[in-house]
Structure formats: C-alpha cells, structure tokens
Design an enzyme around this catalytic site. Sequence first.
Site, PDB file in Angstrom:
ATOM      1  N   GLY A   1     -72.662 -19.380  46.666  1.00  0.00           N
ATOM      2  CA  GLY A   1     -72.638 -18.565  45.461  1.00  0.00           C
ATOM      3  C   GLY A   1     -72.686 -17.068  45.725  1.00  0.00           C
ATOM      4  O   GLY A   1     -72.919 -16.280  44.806  1.00  0.00           O
TER       5      GLY A   1
ATOM      6  N   HIS B   1     -60.451 -16.693  44.139  1.00  0.00           N
ATOM      7  CA  HIS B   1     -61.264 -15.474  44.036  1.00  0.00           C
ATOM      8  C   HIS B   1     -60.587 -14.441  43.134  1.00  0.00           C
ATOM      9  O   HIS B   1     -61.257 -13.768  42.342  1.00  0.00           O
ATOM     10  CB  HIS B   1     -61.539 -14.875  45.416  1.00  0.00           C
ATOM     11  CG  HIS B   1     -62.667 -15.526  46.128  1.00  0.00           C
ATOM     12  ND1 HIS B   1     -63.981 -15.237  45.860  1.00  0.00           N
ATOM     13  CD2 HIS B   1     -62.680 -16.461  47.106  1.00  0.00           C
ATOM     14  CE1 HIS B   1     -64.766 -15.957  46.634  1.00  0.00           C
ATOM     15  NE2 HIS B   1     -63.996 -16.725  47.397  1.00  0.00           N
TER      16      HIS B   1
END
Length: 185
Positions: A20, A58
Amino acid sequence: MPTASLAGKIVLVTGGCRSGKSAFALDYAEQEQPPGNRFFIATCPVLDDEMRRRIDRHQAERAGRGWAVREEEVDLAAALRAAPDDAAALVDCLTLWVNNIMHHRPSGGDPGEDDLAALAGTFLAAARERRGTTVFVANEVGLGVVPENAMARRFRDLAGRVNQTVAQAADEVYFMVAGLSMRMK
C-alpha cells in the site's frame, strides 16, 4: 498523515511489495497540495507487458487527480529541480531507481554502496532545496530470505543502503504493512 507543510520536507514511505506504499504516498502528497500543484516522478522503465500493466494501473490511480508526470529513470536530482518549487513531489520508486543505476550506469562499472549513498545525497539535496514536500517511495527488500545469487544480494544491499540514507535525511518515515501505515519517524 500530514497536518502542515514545512519547507523542504522529506518523507519516506517504505514497506514490502503490495503493502500500500504508493496509495499512501499519493494520499499524503495530495493532502499537502491541491490538484495542479502535484509533480509525480516515475522511475519505472517499461521492460515487458507485465510491467506495462503495472504502470497502466498506477497511471489510472492518478488519473484526474491533478498530477503532472515526469518519467526519469536515473537523474532524480534533475527531475526534482524541474518540479515546481512549491509543488508536492512524489518519487515512485527508489527501488526501481537502484535497479536502473545498476543496469544503466552511464559511467559503467559496478556501483558501490557509497556510490549509491552519494547519488542519494544529490537528490536529497535537491529535495531539501525545494519549498514543497517531497515524498519518496521505496520497497523494504531486506526482510526476506538471503537471495541465492550475487546480483540479487548486491541489489538488496544497495537498496538497503539507499533506504537508510533517505530515512536518515527524512523528516518523516512511514512503514506500510497490509495497507496500514506505521509512523517510524
């Protein structure tokens, strides 16, 4: 999470793979600056289809969130100097940067730990010269088994030295585990 922006603040977010780190770093930087005053420095080269999918994921996470992006595999100091001075800058990630230095070092030769620490010093100086916060993301690769081959051990050692160098200079350090953050410094 941040409460106030300090001039030249440096933050390190580290942890294992898929812990994370990137999501935490994005949220942290977004709390520092509004959309349009955020600068993302991507160090990941496109090596294969799997890496392209990771990069795409991303990019999708940042879409519509006000990030300017610069791809820079090696010269992080120059990339940070190119960022707007008061923008929140996010470098993702230092672990891939170590890989890039190992495999694409312009001067050739095998970089030593002191070489990488010195290079880290140059981008840390550039980050400290900025007014905006700079957030670095890095994998903590030294928590697992000792790699079986020399190159993998070298990579682990170099990444560990860079992480130590950045952590020492950082104003704040966060360690991520299973999507949870723990403030270390």
